[in-house]
Design an enzyme around this catalytic site. Structure first.
Site, PDB file in Angstrom:
ATOM      1  N   ASP A  46       0.846  -1.193   0.000  1.00 17.81           N
ATOM      2  CA  ASP A  46       0.000   0.000   0.000  1.00 17.81           C
ATOM      3  C   ASP A  46       0.881   1.242   0.000  1.00 17.81           C
ATOM      4  OD1 ASP A  46      -2.895   1.118   0.634  1.00 17.81           O
ATOM      5  OD2 ASP A  46      -1.485   2.211   1.917  1.00 17.81           O
ATOM      6  N   TYR A  51       3.538   9.517   0.228  1.00 15.32           N
ATOM      7  CA  TYR A  51       4.539   8.878   1.090  1.00 15.32           C
ATOM      8  C   TYR A  51       5.974   9.106   0.599  1.00 15.32           C
ATOM      9  CZ  TYR A  51       0.352   6.326   2.703  1.00 15.32           C
ATOM     10  OH  TYR A  51      -0.894   5.993   3.167  1.00 15.32           O
ATOM     11  N   LYS A  76      -2.273   6.220  -4.332  1.00 17.30           N
ATOM     12  CA  LYS A  76      -3.346   7.162  -3.953  1.00 17.30           C
ATOM     13  C   LYS A  76      -3.064   8.543  -4.543  1.00 17.30           C
ATOM     14  CE  LYS A  76      -3.506   4.777   0.500  1.00 17.30           C
ATOM     15  NZ  LYS A  76      -2.093   4.484   0.804  1.00 17.30           N
ATOM     16  N   HIS A 109      -7.032   9.846  -1.867  1.00 17.85           N
ATOM     17  CA  HIS A 109      -6.464   9.695  -0.512  1.00 17.85           C
ATOM     18  C   HIS A 109      -7.388  10.275   0.565  1.00 17.85           C
ATOM     19  CE1 HIS A 109      -2.197   9.123   1.323  1.00 17.85           C
ATOM     20  NE2 HIS A 109      -3.120   8.881   2.232  1.00 17.85           N
ATOM     21  N   ILE A 229      -4.225  -3.286   6.419  1.00 17.59           N
ATOM     22  CA  ILE A 229      -2.811  -3.071   6.049  1.00 17.59           C
ATOM     23  C   ILE A 229      -2.039  -2.677   7.290  1.00 17.59           C
ATOM     24  CG2 ILE A 229      -2.606  -2.582   3.581  1.00 17.59           C
ATOM     25  CD1 ILE A 229      -3.506   0.231   4.151  1.00 17.59           C
ATOM     26  N   ASN A 241       3.186 -10.190  12.353  1.00 18.46           N
ATOM     27  CA  ASN A 241       1.900  -9.657  11.898  1.00 18.46           C
ATOM     28  C   ASN A 241       1.259 -10.509  10.798  1.00 18.46           C
ATOM     29  OD1 ASN A 241       2.408  -7.650  13.721  1.00 18.46           O
ATOM     30  ND2 ASN A 241       2.918  -6.083  12.204  1.00 18.46           N
TER      31      ASN A 241
HETATM   32  N1  LIG Z   1      -5.338   6.275   3.690  1.00 16.92           N
HETATM   33  C1  LIG Z   1      -4.801   6.922   4.700  1.00 16.92           C
HETATM   34  O1  LIG Z   1      -5.099   8.100   4.962  1.00 16.92           O
HETATM   35  C2  LIG Z   1      -3.789   6.227   5.546  1.00 16.92           C
HETATM   36  C3  LIG Z   1      -3.399   6.790   6.772  1.00 16.92           C
HETATM   37  C4  LIG Z   1      -2.464   6.098   7.536  1.00 16.92           C
HETATM   38  C5  LIG Z   1      -1.963   4.882   7.093  1.00 16.92           C
HETATM   39  N2  LIG Z   1      -2.343   4.390   5.872  1.00 16.92           N
HETATM   40  C6  LIG Z   1      -1.791   3.134   5.347  1.00 16.92           C
HETATM   41  O2  LIG Z   1      -2.012   2.128   6.329  1.00 16.92           O
HETATM   42  C7  LIG Z   1      -0.783   1.501   6.606  1.00 16.92           C
HETATM   43  C8  LIG Z   1      -0.840   0.926   7.994  1.00 16.92           C
HETATM   44  O3  LIG Z   1      -0.948   1.967   8.970  1.00 16.92           O
HETATM   45  P1  LIG Z   1       0.277   2.205   9.944  1.00 16.92           P
HETATM   46  O4  LIG Z   1       1.493   2.388   9.136  1.00 16.92           O
HETATM   47  O5  LIG Z   1      -0.092   3.223  10.941  1.00 16.92           O
HETATM   48  O6  LIG Z   1       0.387   0.713  10.580  1.00 16.92           O
HETATM   49  P2  LIG Z   1       0.254  -0.015  11.969  1.00 16.92           P
HETATM   50  O7  LIG Z   1       0.605  -1.424  11.663  1.00 16.92           O
HETATM   51  O8  LIG Z   1      -1.039   0.275  12.647  1.00 16.92           O
HETATM   52  O9  LIG Z   1       1.361   0.658  12.854  1.00 16.92           O
HETATM   53  C9  LIG Z   1       2.712   0.659  12.526  1.00 16.92           C
HETATM   54  C10 LIG Z   1       3.487   0.997  13.802  1.00 16.92           C
HETATM   55  O10 LIG Z   1       3.303  -0.067  14.737  1.00 16.92           O
HETATM   56  C11 LIG Z   1       4.546  -0.699  15.013  1.00 16.92           C
HETATM   57  N3  LIG Z   1       4.311  -2.158  14.953  1.00 16.92           N
HETATM   58  C12 LIG Z   1       4.073  -2.895  13.853  1.00 16.92           C
HETATM   59  N4  LIG Z   1       3.894  -4.176  14.187  1.00 16.92           N
HETATM   60  C13 LIG Z   1       4.008  -4.256  15.534  1.00 16.92           C
HETATM   61  C14 LIG Z   1       3.916  -5.315  16.452  1.00 16.92           C
HETATM   62  N5  LIG Z   1       3.672  -6.560  16.058  1.00 16.92           N
HETATM   63  N6  LIG Z   1       4.085  -5.043  17.784  1.00 16.92           N
HETATM   64  C15 LIG Z   1       4.329  -3.783  18.184  1.00 16.92           C
HETATM   65  N7  LIG Z   1       4.444  -2.731  17.352  1.00 16.92           N
HETATM   66  C16 LIG Z   1       4.281  -2.965  16.026  1.00 16.92           C
HETATM   67  C17 LIG Z   1       5.505  -0.244  13.941  1.00 16.92           C
HETATM   68  O11 LIG Z   1       6.811  -0.081  14.460  1.00 16.92           O
HETATM   69  P3  LIG Z   1       8.080  -0.883  13.819  1.00 16.92           P
HETATM   70  O12 LIG Z   1       8.226  -0.434  12.413  1.00 16.92           O
HETATM   71  O13 LIG Z   1       9.203  -0.434  14.709  1.00 16.92           O
HETATM   72  O14 LIG Z   1       7.763  -2.331  13.954  1.00 16.92           O
HETATM   73  C18 LIG Z   1       4.943   1.123  13.549  1.00 16.92           C
HETATM   74  O15 LIG Z   1       5.422   2.129  14.443  1.00 16.92           O
HETATM   75  C19 LIG Z   1       0.240   2.631   6.351  1.00 16.92           C
HETATM   76  O16 LIG Z   1       1.573   2.187   6.297  1.00 16.92           O
HETATM   77  C20 LIG Z   1      -0.301   3.195   5.081  1.00 16.92           C
HETATM   78  O17 LIG Z   1       0.072   2.373   3.984  1.00 16.92           O
HETATM   79  C21 LIG Z   1      -3.255   5.036   5.111  1.00 16.92           C
END
Ligand SMILES: NC(=O)c1ccc[n+]([C@@H]2O[C@H](COP(=O)([O-])OP(=O)(O)OC[C@H]3O[C@@H](n4cnc5c(N)ncnc54)[C@H](OP(=O)(O)O)[C@@H]3O)[C@@H](O)[C@H]2O)c1
Length: 276
Positions: A46, A51, A76, A109, A229, A241
């Site tokens: 994604d 980004y 996006k 987006h 995601i 994960n």
């Molecule tokens: N459409 C939109 O407006 C929008 C907005 C936000 C996000 N997104 C998309 O959604 C994706 C997912 O959201 P997100 O990036 O916020 O993902 P998330 O998986 O909710 O959070 C990622 C964070 O959690 C940590 N993490 C991941 N796995 C973990 C685990 N098993 N235990 C503890 N901590 C863990 C990661 O740190 P480490 O890297 O240190 O593991 C990172 O800091 C984004 O990357 C993006 O592609 C879209």
């Protein structure tokens, strides 16, 4: 290697239910991060113009050795690229940056209602799908009224609405609005910044299943029927994960997690967000 479940979109295309996001991944490490994730078994990346790492997203895909047609690629259109011409240019730029001929999914987006260009942008996406720039089209951060508007004005229903969902922001009404139209909900920031990792329903379910809080939360998303995601730059957590397909939460565990909803966002409110 994980066998990734897929969901069928309302246009007949399929999408891996669990995907890998690259928001906040620095360009310098994006290629290696994507390569690692694909090597572990993720089959959806994604990305987004916003980004600033789409070139490296493509590099990671090619470095992984996984063939293009096995990977679902999302991009996006950013807020400043609303409007027919800019939207088309944005998608063409993303294709060039990633180094592919077509995308699997392109999303608007954010709706940016204050600009009120999202209907025109949606029509442009309909035309881009017709022209083969992307196989599926959808939206992100659209509220029910934004969905109603684009469907009424173009007659075309988005395949997917990518919205913030996590235990402290469960969005039951918006998920129901998506479902009413046959739109798949895809959860972003599914772990909710870890805010519910210590909550009793999560820790208790984790202890019973022998899983981590993050795994329980990802499993909760999957059992809601959402696509989801997640992101990690740490290969061990990337693998953790993915390891969410060998256990199930009971109905009572799902009901207990439902009580954690506080309506608390980690991100902006789509009805007013307008950053260009
Ligand atoms: N459409 C939109 O407006 C929008 C907005 C936000 C996000 N997104 C998309 O959604 C994706 C997912 O959201 P997100 O990036 O916020 O993902 P998330 O998986 O909710 O959070 C990622 C964070 O959690 C940590 N993490 C991941 N796995 C973990 C685990 N098993 N235990 C503890 N901590 C863990 C990661 O740190 P480490 O890297 O240190 O593991 C990172 O800091 C984004 O990357 C993006 O592609 C879209």
């Amino acid at each position: 290697m994980t066998v990734m479940p897929t969901l069928t979109l309302n246009d007949g295309n399929t999408i891996p239910q669990l995907g890998f996001g690259i928001w906040h991944v620095p360009p310098a490490t994006t290629s290696d991060t994507v390569k690692s994730a694909l090597g572990l078994g993720y089959r959806l990346v994604d990305g987004a113009f916003y980004y600033s790492n789409e070139t490296e997203m493509g590099e990671g895909l090619r470095a992984s050795g996984v063939s293009r047609d096995e990977v679902f690629l999302t991009s996006k259109i950013w807020n400043g690229d609303h409007g027919a011409e800019k939207a088309r240019a944005s998608v063409e730029r993303s294709l060039k940056s990633i180094g592919v001929d077509t995308l699997d999914l392109v999303l608007i987006h954010w709706p940016v209602p204050s600009r009120f260009l999202y209907v025109e942008t949606w029509q442009a996406l309909v035309d881009m799908r017709q022209a083969g720039l992307t196989r599926s089209i959808g939206v992100s951060n659209f509220n029910a009224d934004h969905l109603e508007r684009i469907i009424a004005e173009t007659g075309v229903v988005p395949a997917l609405n990518q919205i913030e969902v996590n235990p402290t922001l469960q969005q039951p009404e918006l998920r129901a609005a998506n479902e009413k139209h046959g739109i798949l909900t895809q959860s972003w920031t599914p772990l909710g910044n870890g805010r519910s990792f210590d909550a009793e329903p999560i820790t208790a379910a984790a202890a019973r299943a022998g899983k981590s809080p993050a795994q329980v939360i990802l499993r909760w998303h999957l059992q809601l029927g959402n696509a989801v995601i997640t992101r990690s730059e740490n290969p061990a957590r990337q693998a953790e994960n993915l390891d969410v397909f060998d256990f199930a939460l009971s109905d009572s565990e799902m009901a207990e997690i439902a009580t954690l909803d506080l309506g608390l966002r980690t991100g902006p409110d789509p009805s007013v967000f307008r950053m260009l």
